[in-house]
Design a protein around this motif. Structure first.
Motif, PDB file in Angstrom:
ATOM      1  N   ASP A  48      44.635  54.898  30.082  1.00  0.00           N
ATOM      2  CA  ASP A  48      45.638  54.663  31.127  1.00  0.00           C
ATOM      3  C   ASP A  48      46.259  53.279  30.946  1.00  0.00           C
ATOM      4  O   ASP A  48      45.558  52.325  30.592  1.00  0.00           O
ATOM      5  CB  ASP A  48      44.959  54.769  32.503  1.00  0.00           C
ATOM      6  CG  ASP A  48      45.963  54.907  33.627  1.00  0.00           C
ATOM      7  OD1 ASP A  48      46.755  53.963  33.832  1.00  0.00           O
ATOM      8  OD2 ASP A  48      45.945  55.930  34.339  1.00  0.00           O
ATOM      9  N   ARG A  49      47.575  53.177  31.207  1.00  0.00           N
ATOM     10  CA  ARG A  49      48.262  51.895  31.110  1.00  0.00           C
ATOM     11  C   ARG A  49      47.701  50.848  32.084  1.00  0.00           C
ATOM     12  O   ARG A  49      47.859  49.656  31.872  1.00  0.00           O
ATOM     13  CB  ARG A  49      49.757  52.088  31.380  1.00  0.00           C
ATOM     14  CG  ARG A  49      50.517  52.783  30.260  1.00  0.00           C
ATOM     15  CD  ARG A  49      51.983  52.953  30.654  1.00  0.00           C
ATOM     16  NE  ARG A  49      52.790  53.470  29.558  1.00  0.00           N
ATOM     17  CZ  ARG A  49      52.895  54.762  29.261  1.00  0.00           C
ATOM     18  NH1 ARG A  49      52.247  55.664  29.994  1.00  0.00           N
ATOM     19  NH2 ARG A  49      53.659  55.157  28.245  1.00  0.00           N
ATOM     20  N   ARG A  50      47.091  51.325  33.172  1.00  0.00           N
ATOM     21  CA  ARG A  50      46.542  50.376  34.151  1.00  0.00           C
ATOM     22  C   ARG A  50      45.493  49.463  33.509  1.00  0.00           C
ATOM     23  O   ARG A  50      45.292  48.327  33.970  1.00  0.00           O
ATOM     24  CB  ARG A  50      45.916  51.139  35.323  1.00  0.00           C
ATOM     25  CG  ARG A  50      46.935  51.751  36.261  1.00  0.00           C
ATOM     26  CD  ARG A  50      46.276  52.744  37.220  1.00  0.00           C
ATOM     27  NE  ARG A  50      45.284  52.090  38.051  1.00  0.00           N
ATOM     28  CZ  ARG A  50      45.542  51.526  39.232  1.00  0.00           C
ATOM     29  NH1 ARG A  50      46.784  51.501  39.691  1.00  0.00           N
ATOM     30  NH2 ARG A  50      44.582  50.978  39.950  1.00  0.00           N
ATOM     31  N   ALA A  51      44.839  49.930  32.460  1.00  0.00           N
ATOM     32  CA  ALA A  51      43.877  49.073  31.771  1.00  0.00           C
ATOM     33  C   ALA A  51      44.561  47.816  31.237  1.00  0.00           C
ATOM     34  O   ALA A  51      43.994  46.716  31.275  1.00  0.00           O
ATOM     35  CB  ALA A  51      43.209  49.836  30.630  1.00  0.00           C
ATOM     36  N   LEU A  52      45.782  47.965  30.726  1.00  0.00           N
ATOM     37  CA  LEU A  52      46.512  46.821  30.198  1.00  0.00           C
ATOM     38  C   LEU A  52      46.881  45.845  31.308  1.00  0.00           C
ATOM     39  O   LEU A  52      46.850  44.623  31.126  1.00  0.00           O
ATOM     40  CB  LEU A  52      47.777  47.276  29.471  1.00  0.00           C
ATOM     41  CG  LEU A  52      47.577  48.203  28.275  1.00  0.00           C
ATOM     42  CD1 LEU A  52      48.900  48.444  27.587  1.00  0.00           C
ATOM     43  CD2 LEU A  52      46.577  47.610  27.308  1.00  0.00           C
ATOM     44  N   ARG A  53      47.238  46.387  32.468  1.00  0.00           N
ATOM     45  CA  ARG A  53      47.551  45.498  33.581  1.00  0.00           C
ATOM     46  C   ARG A  53      46.320  44.702  34.004  1.00  0.00           C
ATOM     47  O   ARG A  53      46.415  43.526  34.345  1.00  0.00           O
ATOM     48  CB  ARG A  53      48.088  46.310  34.759  1.00  0.00           C
ATOM     49  CG  ARG A  53      49.581  46.573  34.647  1.00  0.00           C
ATOM     50  CD  ARG A  53      50.153  46.919  35.996  1.00  0.00           C
ATOM     51  NE  ARG A  53      50.222  48.358  36.174  1.00  0.00           N
ATOM     52  CZ  ARG A  53      50.260  48.968  37.357  1.00  0.00           C
ATOM     53  NH1 ARG A  53      50.192  48.255  38.463  1.00  0.00           N
ATOM     54  NH2 ARG A  53      50.363  50.266  37.435  1.00  0.00           N
ATOM     55  N   ARG A  54      45.175  45.335  33.983  1.00  0.00           N
ATOM     56  CA  ARG A  54      43.948  44.605  34.335  1.00  0.00           C
ATOM     57  C   ARG A  54      43.700  43.472  33.333  1.00  0.00           C
ATOM     58  O   ARG A  54      43.298  42.371  33.723  1.00  0.00           O
ATOM     59  CB  ARG A  54      42.759  45.558  34.357  1.00  0.00           C
ATOM     60  CG  ARG A  54      42.838  46.616  35.446  1.00  0.00           C
ATOM     61  CD  ARG A  54      41.520  47.347  35.586  1.00  0.00           C
ATOM     62  NE  ARG A  54      41.644  48.524  36.431  1.00  0.00           N
ATOM     63  CZ  ARG A  54      41.630  48.507  37.767  1.00  0.00           C
ATOM     64  NH1 ARG A  54      41.478  47.355  38.403  1.00  0.00           N
ATOM     65  NH2 ARG A  54      41.748  49.626  38.459  1.00  0.00           N
ATOM     66  N   LEU A  55      43.929  43.747  32.064  1.00  0.00           N
ATOM     67  CA  LEU A  55      43.714  42.729  31.040  1.00  0.00           C
ATOM     68  C   LEU A  55      44.776  41.638  31.108  1.00  0.00           C
ATOM     69  O   LEU A  55      44.512  40.484  30.756  1.00  0.00           O
ATOM     70  CB  LEU A  55      43.694  43.367  29.661  1.00  0.00           C
ATOM     71  CG  LEU A  55      42.495  44.279  29.388  1.00  0.00           C
ATOM     72  CD1 LEU A  55      42.638  44.967  28.040  1.00  0.00           C
ATOM     73  CD2 LEU A  55      41.192  43.488  29.434  1.00  0.00           C
ATOM     74  N   LEU A  56      45.961  41.984  31.557  1.00  0.00           N
ATOM     75  CA  LEU A  56      47.007  40.980  31.710  1.00  0.00           C
ATOM     76  C   LEU A  56      46.642  39.989  32.818  1.00  0.00           C
ATOM     77  O   LEU A  56      46.815  38.779  32.672  1.00  0.00           O
ATOM     78  CB  LEU A  56      48.342  41.667  32.026  1.00  0.00           C
ATOM     79  CG  LEU A  56      49.558  40.757  32.235  1.00  0.00           C
ATOM     80  CD1 LEU A  56      49.858  39.973  30.964  1.00  0.00           C
ATOM     81  CD2 LEU A  56      50.768  41.595  32.647  1.00  0.00           C
ATOM     82  N   TRP A  57      46.124  40.513  33.925  1.00  0.00           N
ATOM     83  CA  TRP A  57      45.793  39.658  35.063  1.00  0.00           C
ATOM     84  C   TRP A  57      44.406  39.021  34.941  1.00  0.00           C
ATOM     85  O   TRP A  57      44.174  37.927  35.469  1.00  0.00           O
ATOM     86  CB  TRP A  57      45.892  40.470  36.361  1.00  0.00           C
ATOM     87  CG  TRP A  57      47.290  40.811  36.748  1.00  0.00           C
ATOM     88  CD1 TRP A  57      47.979  41.959  36.457  1.00  0.00           C
ATOM     89  CD2 TRP A  57      48.200  39.982  37.473  1.00  0.00           C
ATOM     90  NE1 TRP A  57      49.246  41.911  36.957  1.00  0.00           N
ATOM     91  CE2 TRP A  57      49.416  40.700  37.597  1.00  0.00           C
ATOM     92  CE3 TRP A  57      48.111  38.712  38.033  1.00  0.00           C
ATOM     93  CZ2 TRP A  57      50.522  40.190  38.258  1.00  0.00           C
ATOM     94  CZ3 TRP A  57      49.214  38.200  38.704  1.00  0.00           C
ATOM     95  CH2 TRP A  57      50.403  38.928  38.815  1.00  0.00           C
ATOM     96  N   SER A  58      43.490  39.698  34.272  1.00  0.00           N
ATOM     97  CA  SER A  58      42.131  39.158  34.073  1.00  0.00           C
ATOM     98  C   SER A  58      41.760  39.348  32.609  1.00  0.00           C
ATOM     99  O   SER A  58      40.997  40.251  32.262  1.00  0.00           O
ATOM    100  CB  SER A  58      41.127  39.881  34.978  1.00  0.00           C
ATOM    101  OG  SER A  58      41.445  39.701  36.333  1.00  0.00           O
TER     102      SER A  58
END
Length: 427
Positions: A48-58
């Motif tokens: 899921d793309r949401r994994a990338l958002r998590r890595l972007l923020w944390s």
């Protein structure tokens, strides 16, 4: 440099930036089915793309952990092989918290995340993440109770699936890897009883008694009278049930009680197995003084605790284990623990390191969890099962590498009979 066009190619840029390594030790499978990385390496799937958002923020251990707990990142191969590969390179190969990304790293993450259409607000953490902010000061009684509830009150049925019939949630003692988990846990309980010199005349306080296994062993095998204390309501409920089923209610009392509230000494012996990790460095002198005050002269204390090995420091608040597994937990070095025990007026008479034993124990727990995966998920949540799988596998590798250890420190309160001249009473 060749143009990267697939989702998996771009994901290698993201993970490489987060890990701080140009050479990835895993293959990455994208949500579109594309795959990139070393051909014989274990596969990490980004679903899921949401994994990338998590890595972007944390961009570190916490972001990776949140994505895994949420099911946005998954492990397709052996969990130990995958974690071992990941921890062999870059920032994850370091002990302690990962170094923060540089400005250049953050720009790379933004550009690559944008190219994959994943830019957006920071997703809410999974429900399994602890939040103790409203429970007062660190290591106050109220906050400690909340921290313990987060870890231990996740369902007795879940723990039974992971721990097996022994219901012991601490390092076992293995004569060999082939003896089996239950036999190794029984050997540990018996070793503790022998180190404490328990007899039918002994009064034992078991601090952090869990589901009552130590109390049942001490009373059933050695005839001791036992008081077991825990601040987990769910543990106490099952412990009382197990004591009744063992026919030992006349010899065992299980209390929901903080160690700081226990005042009915003297005791001949005190066992503290896997509990000191929750005490906190600042509270350690108070902990030792309290237990020492509950011992009669000549009484013995056995403190069994995980430790950082020489030169290491405890985990920071932004690590996966602090947020999901042991909120407010603090590990000390063996020297620090021994020093605190001696400063509290007790004589240290024996120290035994069990590091390799805990690696075997954790591997056995992971095996049980994976064999009972569907049932484990049904008793709690898939996210919780993922938390336990990740933390137990990662900790097994930490014990195998020597980053963490576990030690039994046996101490005696001066003034009574002397302990044996040698260890022959318990080896």
């Amino acid at each position: 440099m060749a143009q990267r066009t697939t989702v998996a190619d771009r994901l290698t840029t993201v993970l490489g930036t987060v890990l701080g390594s140009a050479e990835l030790p895993v293959r990455l499978r994208g949500w579109d089915g594309s795959i990139a990385g070393p051909p014989d390496a274990p596969v990490l799937a980004v679903r899921d793309r949401r994994a990338l958002r998590r890595l972007l923020w944390s961009p570190g251990q916490l972001g990776l952990g949140r994505a895994y707990v949420s099911g946005e990142i998954d492990i397709e191969d052996d969990v130990f092989d995958t974690f071992s590969a990941l921890s062999s390179v870059g920032k994850l190969s370091e002990t302690g918290p990962m170094r923060p990304p540089t400005l250049a790293d953050r720009l790379t993450l933004v550009r690559t995340t944008a190219s994959l259409g994943a830019i957006g607000p920071d997703p809410a953490p999974p429900a399994e993440e602890a939040d103790l902010g409203g429970h007062g000061l660190r290591h106050s009684r109220r906050r400690d109770a909340a921290a313990i509830a987060h870890h231990y009150d996740v369902g007795n049925d879940f723990y039974e699936l992971v721990l097996g019939d022994s219901m012991v949630y601490s390092c076992a003692v293995w004569d060999s890897p082939d003896v089996g988990l239950d036999a190794a846990q029984e050997a540990k309980l018996d070793l503790v009883c022998r180190k404490l010199g328990l007899t039918e005349d002994s009064r034992l306080l078991d601090v952090g008694c869990g589901w009552g296994s130590m109390a049942i062993h001490a009373a059933g095998r050695y005839g001791a009278t036992v008081v077991g204390i825990t601040i987990s309501e769910e543990q106490a409920t099952l412990a009382r049930k197990r004591v009744a089923e063992a026919g030992l209610t006349d010899r065992i009392e299980i209390r929901v009680q903080d160690y700081r509230e226990t005042a009915d000494g003297p005791y001949d012996a005190i066992s503290s197995i896997g509990m000191a990790e929750h005490v906190g460095r600042a509270r350690l002198p108070e902990y030792v003084a309290q237990l020492s005050g509950l011992l009669r002269p000549g009484g013995r204390l056995l403190n069994h605790a995980i430790a950082w090995n020489a030169g290491e420091a405890s985990w920071s608040e932004d690590t996966f284990i602090a947020r999901y597994v042991f909120p407010d937990g603090e590990l000390l070095g063996l020297g620090e623990m021994v020093g605190a025990v001696e400063a509290g007026g007790l004589e240290v008479v024996d120290v035994e390191a069990l590091r390799r034993h805990y690696a075997l124990t954790l591997r056995a727990w992971v095996q049980r969890l994976e064999e009972n995966w569907d049932a484990a998920v049904a008793t709690t949540t898939e996210g919780r099962a993922r938390v336990w799988r990740l933390y137990m596998a990662a900790c097994a590798l930490a014990f195998e590498s020597g980053a963490m250890g576990v030690d039994q420190v046996l101490a005696v309160k001066p003034g009574g009979e002397q302990p044996p001249l040698r260890r022959t009473d318990w080896v």
